[in-house]
Write an enzyme that holds these catalytic residues in place. Structure first.
Site, PDB file in Angstrom:
ATOM      1  N   ASP A  22      52.369 104.930 -41.768  1.00 56.81           N
ATOM      2  CA  ASP A  22      52.763 104.897 -43.169  1.00 56.81           C
ATOM      3  C   ASP A  22      53.269 103.474 -43.449  1.00 56.81           C
ATOM      4  O   ASP A  22      53.573 102.722 -42.516  1.00 56.81           O
ATOM      5  CB  ASP A  22      53.884 105.921 -43.387  1.00 56.81           C
ATOM      6  CG  ASP A  22      54.547 105.761 -44.734  1.00 56.81           C
ATOM      7  OD1 ASP A  22      53.826 105.709 -45.744  1.00 56.81           O
ATOM      8  OD2 ASP A  22      55.797 105.685 -44.783  1.00 56.81           O
ATOM      9  N   ASP A  49      55.384 102.227 -46.820  1.00 53.11           N
ATOM     10  CA  ASP A  49      56.670 102.064 -47.506  1.00 53.11           C
ATOM     11  C   ASP A  49      57.770 102.836 -46.797  1.00 53.11           C
ATOM     12  O   ASP A  49      57.668 104.052 -46.611  1.00 53.11           O
ATOM     13  CB  ASP A  49      56.538 102.517 -48.960  1.00 53.11           C
ATOM     14  CG  ASP A  49      55.566 101.631 -49.701  1.00 53.11           C
ATOM     15  OD1 ASP A  49      55.840 100.418 -49.770  1.00 53.11           O
ATOM     16  OD2 ASP A  49      54.534 102.121 -50.174  1.00 53.11           O
ATOM     17  N   GLU A  80      61.142  99.928 -50.659  1.00 54.81           N
ATOM     18  CA  GLU A  80      61.394 100.637 -51.921  1.00 54.81           C
ATOM     19  C   GLU A  80      62.492 100.006 -52.780  1.00 54.81           C
ATOM     20  O   GLU A  80      62.247  99.596 -53.906  1.00 54.81           O
ATOM     21  CB  GLU A  80      61.711 102.116 -51.660  1.00 54.81           C
ATOM     22  CG  GLU A  80      60.543 102.923 -51.081  1.00 54.81           C
ATOM     23  CD  GLU A  80      59.361 103.104 -52.042  1.00 54.81           C
ATOM     24  OE1 GLU A  80      59.387 102.554 -53.147  1.00 54.81           O
ATOM     25  OE2 GLU A  80      58.407 103.787 -51.657  1.00 54.81           O
ATOM     26  N   THR A 139      48.659 105.483 -46.372  1.00 60.11           N
ATOM     27  CA  THR A 139      49.723 105.297 -47.361  1.00 60.11           C
ATOM     28  C   THR A 139      49.297 105.712 -48.756  1.00 60.11           C
ATOM     29  O   THR A 139      48.104 105.772 -49.054  1.00 60.11           O
ATOM     30  CB  THR A 139      50.140 103.800 -47.381  1.00 60.11           C
ATOM     31  OG1 THR A 139      51.082 103.590 -48.431  1.00 60.11           O
ATOM     32  CG2 THR A 139      48.953 102.883 -47.635  1.00 60.11           C
ATOM     33  N   THR A 189      50.474 103.891 -51.280  1.00 61.35           N
ATOM     34  CA  THR A 189      50.612 102.686 -52.102  1.00 61.35           C
ATOM     35  C   THR A 189      49.254 102.012 -52.329  1.00 61.35           C
ATOM     36  O   THR A 189      48.260 102.319 -51.685  1.00 61.35           O
ATOM     37  CB  THR A 189      51.647 101.710 -51.487  1.00 61.35           C
ATOM     38  OG1 THR A 189      52.167 100.882 -52.518  1.00 61.35           O
ATOM     39  CG2 THR A 189      51.031 100.840 -50.416  1.00 61.35           C
TER      40      THR A 189
HETATM   41  C1  XBP Z   1      55.437 105.321 -50.827  1.00 58.11           C
HETATM   42  C2  XBP Z   1      55.320 105.486 -52.265  1.00 58.11           C
HETATM   43  C3  XBP Z   1      54.571 104.517 -53.080  1.00 58.11           C
HETATM   44  C4  XBP Z   1      55.310 103.312 -53.575  1.00 58.11           C
HETATM   45  C5  XBP Z   1      54.637 102.777 -54.804  1.00 58.11           C
HETATM   46  O1  XBP Z   1      54.229 105.583 -50.193  1.00 58.11           O
HETATM   47  O2  XBP Z   1      55.773 106.486 -52.773  1.00 58.11           O
HETATM   48  O3  XBP Z   1      54.222 105.246 -54.191  1.00 58.11           O
HETATM   49  O4  XBP Z   1      56.638 103.614 -53.922  1.00 58.11           O
HETATM   50  O5  XBP Z   1      53.361 102.356 -54.570  1.00 58.11           O
HETATM   51  P1  XBP Z   1      54.063 105.473 -48.586  1.00 58.11           P
HETATM   52  P2  XBP Z   1      52.324 102.057 -55.769  1.00 58.11           P
HETATM   53  O6  XBP Z   1      55.403 105.662 -47.953  1.00 58.11           O
HETATM   54  O7  XBP Z   1      53.100 106.580 -48.250  1.00 58.11           O
HETATM   55  O8  XBP Z   1      53.456 104.138 -48.299  1.00 58.11           O
HETATM   56  O9  XBP Z   1      53.113 101.620 -56.958  1.00 58.11           O
HETATM   57  O10 XBP Z   1      51.417 100.972 -55.250  1.00 58.11           O
HETATM   58  O11 XBP Z   1      51.555 103.313 -56.075  1.00 58.11           O
HETATM   59 MG    MG Z   2      56.937 106.127 -46.621  1.00 57.54          MG
END
Ligand code: XBP
Ligand code: MG
Length: 263
Positions: free
Chosen positions: A9, A11, A18, A122, A124
């Site tokens: 993953d 983020d 975040e 992910t 994102t």
């Molecule tokens: C984490 C998230 C993402 C980011 C925002 O995803 O919730 O939505 O906060 O990304 P992960 P975008 O932990 O799976 O990486 O604005 O690019 O959608």
């Molecule tokens: Mg995450």
């Protein structure tokens, strides 16, 4: 079954993106668009219930700002705001503001040297993954990952299993051959729904999430000089016998997990 692939993953797992990354970029995009919205740290914690930036903006309006008058082309409005947010976010990353979490770089290098396959899984946006990897690990770092599964390639984002299922199909792997690295409730639910055993490293937004089904829950991946703390998980005992996560620890974890399942 031997460990074949590490599925990361992004983020909260590879980096703490975040609070000081995505949140800040959303606020800059709102300001640029002339909106008086501001997502403070506490509100952002609530908004993290929903993954995906476009989905998060919609959730904010549905739940926290219901009197906002939506423009005619609402989809276009959300897409435009989100594109601006991505521009601000990748700019923040290019300034080197967001480092990788402890142990991440070490483990990725070890896996690469050992020929263990790696993927990014992910919700994102792909551009954000590229920016994070190139600005932390180097220009070619994206090529170290066999698959970058990101953003809108599957319509149902985490906690749905779809992004993990997509990755397994593309790499021709079974879930038991893989280990997922996640940091959140939505993340572990997605991985486990795809049957992929999961190691969790928590962060400030996720420390109270339910990780009881994780193989191991840690403060971070640890470094030889700064060991991790074990916070729980089915193999917590095994975790306590080591100071930091390396491939040998991961293989022991996978063995312990498969023995527990076949009991
Ligand atoms: C984490 C998230 C993402 C980011 C925002 O995803 O919730 O939505 O906060 O990304 P992960 P975008 O932990 O799976 O990486 O604005 O690019 O959608
Ligand atoms: Mg995450």
């Amino acid at each position: 079954m031997a460990l074949q692939a590490l599925l990361f993953d992004v983020d909260g797992t590879l980096a703490d993106t975040e609070k000081d990354g995505h949140r800040v970029a959303f606020n800059l995009a709102f300001e640029e668009a002339g909106l008086d919205w501001h997502w403070d740290e506490a509100l952002y914690g609530q908004l993290l219930a929903v993954t995906g930036g476009k989905e998060r903006i919609r959730y904010f309006l549905d739940r926290f700002h219901t009197d906002f008058t939506r423009p005619g082309d609402f989809d276009g409005f959300v897409k435009g705001l989100h594109a601006a947010k991505t521009r601000f976010y990748t700019q923040l990353l290019s300034e080197g503001r967001i480092p990788l979490r402890p142990g991440v770089e070490r483990l990725i290098h070890e896996a690469r040297d050992a020929g263990v396959r790696m993927a990014v899984v992910t919700t994102t946006t792909p551009a954000n993954v590229t920016a994070l990897l190139t600005h932390t690990l180097g220009q070619n770092a994206e090529t170290w990952f066999e698959v970058i599964a990101a953003g809108d390639i599957v319509p149902a984002k985490k906690p749905a299993p779809d992004i993990y299922d997509w990755t397994l199909r593309n790499m021709d792997l079974t879930p038991e051959q893989c280990l997922a690295f996640e940091d959140s409730d939505n993340g572990i639910r997605s991985a486990l729904a795809a049957q992929v055993p999961t190691l969790v490293t928590i962060n400030d937004y996720t420390r109270d999430d339910d990780f009881s089904k994780a193989l191991l829950t840690l403060s971070d991946l640890g470094e030889p000089e700064t060991p991790y703390q074990v916070l729980g998980g089915r193999c917590a005992e095994l975790g306590r016998q080591h100071p930091y996560v390396n491939l040998s620890v991961l293989e022991q974890l996978m063995r312990a997990a498969s023995e527990a399942t076949s009991d």
